[in-house]
Design a protein around this motif. Sequence first.
Motif, short mmCIF file in Angstrom:
data_model
loop_
_atom_site.label_atom_id
_atom_site.label_comp_id
_atom_site.label_asym_id
_atom_site.label_seq_id
_atom_site.Cartn_x
_atom_site.Cartn_y
_atom_site.Cartn_z
N VAL A 222 76.21 -6.04 41.89
CA VAL A 222 75.02 -6.75 41.43
C VAL A 222 75.46 -8.00 40.68
CG1 VAL A 222 73.45 -4.78 41.29
CG2 VAL A 222 74.99 -5.25 39.39
N LYS B 144 68.29 -2.32 42.74
CA LYS B 144 67.99 -3.73 42.52
C LYS B 144 66.94 -4.24 43.50
CE LYS B 144 70.36 -8.22 42.14
NZ LYS B 144 69.61 -8.93 43.19
N ARG B 145 67.08 -3.90 44.77
CA ARG B 145 66.13 -4.38 45.78
C ARG B 145 64.72 -3.81 45.54
NH1 ARG B 145 70.40 -2.95 49.08
NH2 ARG B 145 69.27 -1.10 49.81
N VAL B 146 64.66 -2.53 45.19
CA VAL B 146 63.35 -1.90 44.98
C VAL B 146 62.66 -2.49 43.75
CG1 VAL B 146 62.25 0.27 44.32
CG2 VAL B 146 63.90 0.24 46.18
N GLY C 207 72.63 -1.33 44.64
CA GLY C 207 71.98 -2.34 45.45
C GLY C 207 70.56 -1.95 45.81
N LYS C 208 70.35 -0.67 46.11
CA LYS C 208 69.02 -0.18 46.45
C LYS C 208 68.09 -0.27 45.24
CE LYS C 208 66.55 3.91 48.13
NZ LYS C 208 66.68 5.34 48.52
N TYR D 191 61.46 1.99 40.25
CA TYR D 191 60.22 1.37 40.73
C TYR D 191 59.02 1.84 39.91
CZ TYR D 191 56.52 -0.06 43.99
OH TYR D 191 55.40 -0.63 44.54
N GLU E 51 63.04 -5.41 42.51
CA GLU E 51 62.65 -6.80 42.76
C GLU E 51 61.41 -6.93 43.62
OE1 GLU E 51 66.31 -8.39 44.28
OE2 GLU E 51 66.88 -9.22 42.33
N LYS E 52 60.88 -5.81 44.14
CA LYS E 52 59.59 -5.86 44.83
C LYS E 52 58.47 -6.21 43.85
CE LYS E 52 60.77 -2.63 48.55
NZ LYS E 52 60.44 -1.34 49.21
N ALA F 32 66.21 4.81 42.70
CA ALA F 32 65.41 3.63 43.01
C ALA F 32 63.92 3.91 42.84
CB ALA F 32 65.70 3.16 44.44
N ASP G 287 75.90 0.94 47.32
CA ASP G 287 74.66 1.26 48.00
C ASP G 287 73.58 1.66 47.01
OD1 ASP G 287 75.94 0.75 50.35
OD2 ASP G 287 76.33 2.86 50.85
#
Length: 409
Positions: free
Chosen positions: A351, A316-318, A313-314, A280, A320-321, A276, A310
């Motif tokens: 995802v 993807k979330r990072v 998903g991590k 990023y 999307e910041k 992640a 996990d």
Amino acid sequence: MDILILAVVIAVVAIGAISGLVVGTRRKKRLPPPEAPPAPPTITAPPTEPRVGEEAETPRDEPRRTIEEVDLPTAEEAVEAPPAVEDPVVAAPPAPEIEVPEPTAGRLVRLRARLARSQNTLGKGLLTLLSREHLDEDTWEEVEDTLLTADVGVAPTQELVERLRERVKVLGTRSPAELRTLLREELLTLVGPDLDRTVHTESAADVPGVVMVVGVNGTGKTTTTGKLARVLVADGRSVVLGAADTFRAAAADQLQTWGERVGARTVRGPEGGDPASIAYDAVKEGIAEGADVVLIDTAGRLHTKTGLMDELGKVKRVVEKHGPLDEVLLVLDATTGQNGLIQARVFAEVVHITGIVLTKLDGTAKGGIVVAVQRELGVPVKLIGLGEGADDLAPFEPAAFVDALIGEG
């Protein structure tokens, strides 16, 4: 009495004479001379140090050169800089030559012959069956078997057979040209000509488009990411690559090599690092450089479903910041057939898949997987791989694909 004494004296004298003779004889025997001791080894002494002062040796008589006989450098030579000698150890390696990828427009058409070699078994088999004089129930069952063998899937197969039966019944006479047109239209409808197969890489003006590539290791995921970079560069886009598959030692090196060939920079981290964090940083670098697209290659381990969820998903979330993901492409190996559908279901739970890349489609006669996986996920096949070449990843074009299935008219 005197005679006795005389006899004793004579005897003593005789014994003494005999003893002297024996001793003399023994003395005449000479012992062999002792062996000479070995000569000491010759030791070459090291040259003595030069002596100075009172201990200086007398110089040897050697001819000496005069100042006129000594070749001195000219004034120009004395101030001239010595030639530079490149140190092979510290010399920088030559920059890799930037390749110009093949244009993507019409690429599948150019690769159609390669696709047809593996796929037209399906089309020829269907045309042969439909050309029979009497189409009884056994023939239609063979049509179904042909479609199922090609991994079209049960529900799509039943739909296609029903439509074919109806149209053949209405058609009446069936010339080869009419059958080919009929089959082409129905297969094209099954593949879905109206689906949006564009790889979306457009985003906000100040943020590059972000594409995340997911899939099981061994499907050609990292190679596909590198080839996709070539597709985008060929279309005039600037690309930054993110090597977020840190659990496979060669993944980052492999991706970087692909990037260097088209002038795309690769953001990578230590082996076993946080995927992640690398994803990023890749988006961050893409923003700083003003790149058009950031491609993120992710890990594809399926040892435990929970761990994969996990991890992805991590990532993807990072990511999307920075902004929303524009594409999540799932890479599937076409040669795995129905097993690919199982993989697709797992990733779809992790995802939101927006598109499918089918690799090794030239290595299987089961091209029906295109239809099956679209039905399974409800998303289109956007790219297909048709070989090991750098430019063998092509945008999926339904019409060209169906033409390859049924062969030339």
